[in-house]
Structures are given as structure tokens and as C-alpha cells.
Write an enzyme that holds these catalytic residues in place. Sequence first.
Site, PDB file in Angstrom:
ATOM      1  N   CYS A  45    -102.839  -5.410 -44.803  1.00  0.00           N
ATOM      2  CA  CYS A  45    -103.879  -6.620 -44.674  1.00  0.00           C
ATOM      3  C   CYS A  45    -103.099  -7.570 -43.829  1.00  0.00           C
ATOM      4  O   CYS A  45    -103.562  -8.215 -42.916  1.00  0.00           O
ATOM      5  CB  CYS A  45    -104.276  -7.340 -45.823  1.00  0.00           C
ATOM      6  SG  CYS A  45    -105.399  -6.062 -46.763  1.00  0.00           S
TER       7      CYS A  45
HETATM    8  C1  BEZ Z   1    -102.618  -2.872 -48.021  1.00  0.00           C
HETATM    9  O1  BEZ Z   1    -103.731  -3.552 -47.585  1.00  0.00           O
HETATM   10  O2  BEZ Z   1    -101.211  -2.727 -47.622  1.00  0.00           O
HETATM   11  C2  BEZ Z   1    -102.978  -1.900 -48.971  1.00  0.00           C
HETATM   12  C3  BEZ Z   1    -104.149  -1.977 -49.931  1.00  0.00           C
HETATM   13  C4  BEZ Z   1    -104.410  -0.977 -50.795  1.00  0.00           C
HETATM   14  C5  BEZ Z   1    -103.846   0.206 -50.869  1.00  0.00           C
HETATM   15  C6  BEZ Z   1    -102.714   0.352 -49.764  1.00  0.00           C
HETATM   16  C7  BEZ Z   1    -102.381  -0.581 -49.070  1.00  0.00           C
END
Ligand code: BEZ
Length: 211
Positions: A45
Site C-alpha cells: 500500500c
Molecule cells: C501490503 O499492503 O503490503 C500487504 C497487505 C496484506 C497482505 C500482504 C501485503
Amino acid sequence: MALQLGDIAPDFEADTTAGPLHFHDWLGSSWGVLFSHPKNYTPVCTTELGYTAKLKPEFDKRNVKAIGLSVDKLADHEGWSHDIEETQGTALNFPLIADPDFKVANLYGMIHPNASDRFTVRSVFVIDPNKKIRLTLTYPASTGRNFDEILRVIDSLQLTDQYKVATPVNWKQGEDVIIVPAVTGEDAKKLFPQGWKEIKPYLRVVAQPKG
Ligand code: BEZ
């Protein structure tokens, strides 16, 4: 029932990093890209938000407003924003919705309980100036989205609306486009006086009209 293409994007009020907003009023006469993030302080994100901030000039050129959503509290968004600026080299320059009670996430079907009932999937909704949903995308939490592809789809949609052309497989800006099948031969002569290449009666190729 899940939101579908052509539906009116549900309206809502929400707190965001840019202050409280009323979604439809905030959109005004712009296009919108509403996209969800599973959780604050997560690596994928963080990269997506930084990249989307870098794309602001491209969104502006197309009359598009971007808005993110994460099901965390506003105070957490503020701390995370500093990390995004520090690690991605660009500060957030669009609102990030705080949705700790899942109000907007549920309205848009961003929670897929068999994936997780605590985090949203990575949803994208492209919304046109009439507030109609024109694209939906759902990615898994572990896969970052391709925001260049989202821009490409917006270019295609705007060409269709303006010039009655569709875009072929893997189309990129400046490449030939296709006259939509609903345009009759007579109308095509008026719309494309320079002519077109008819590969089949249903496959009529023309240079991309200039925006
Ligand atoms: C992320 O946003 O990095 C993420 C979120 C959930 C699972 C794996 C990665």
C-alpha cells in the site's frame, strides 16, 4: 448485489486526510478513481500511494480526482502519510478516507469475507462525471495494482465517450483505434472523413483522434 458497470457510484460522507467530504460533491464534474487499501503501515500500500501521488499531473490532465481508502483511523493515516513521503519521495496529494467502521468499504463491497473479514481487498472504481461506475478491479492484498493501466483505461473510456472509438488489445496512447460497431458506415463517413481501414465490416481501424 455487487456494484456493476453502469451503476451510480454510491454517495457517502467520510473523514479523510484532506478533511471531511461528501463524495458526490467532492467529485463535482470530474472523473474519480476510488481505491482501497487493506491496511495502514503495509508495504505494498505504501508503494501504491506514493506512486499515485506521483501521477497527479497525469490525473489532472484527464480531469480525474484520485481518492484512497483504508479501514484505519484518521490519526493513523496522518502518521502513515509521513512514512509515504519519506520512503516514496512524494507526499500524499489526494484524500485518504478513514473508514474504521467499514461504512464505505461495505457500501462498495470492498470486504470479501472469504479473503478476510478485517481488511479490504484492493478494489478500484473508475467513476465518470455522471457518477456512473465505468471500471471495477479487484486485486488480492499481496499484489500491487498497476496504476499506469488504470490511466490507460481512463484514456480509452474518454476516447470512446468523445469519438465513438474503442481500443484494441494492449493499445497504447497514439496507436490506432477501432470504430465502435454501433456507428453505421454513413455516420462513420461524417465522423472520420479521412477514412479508415476496413479489415472486416466489423473491424474498422482508424488513427487515434487527437484529444
Ligand atoms: C501490503 O499492503 O503490503 C500487504 C497487505 C496484506 C497482505 C500482504 C501485503
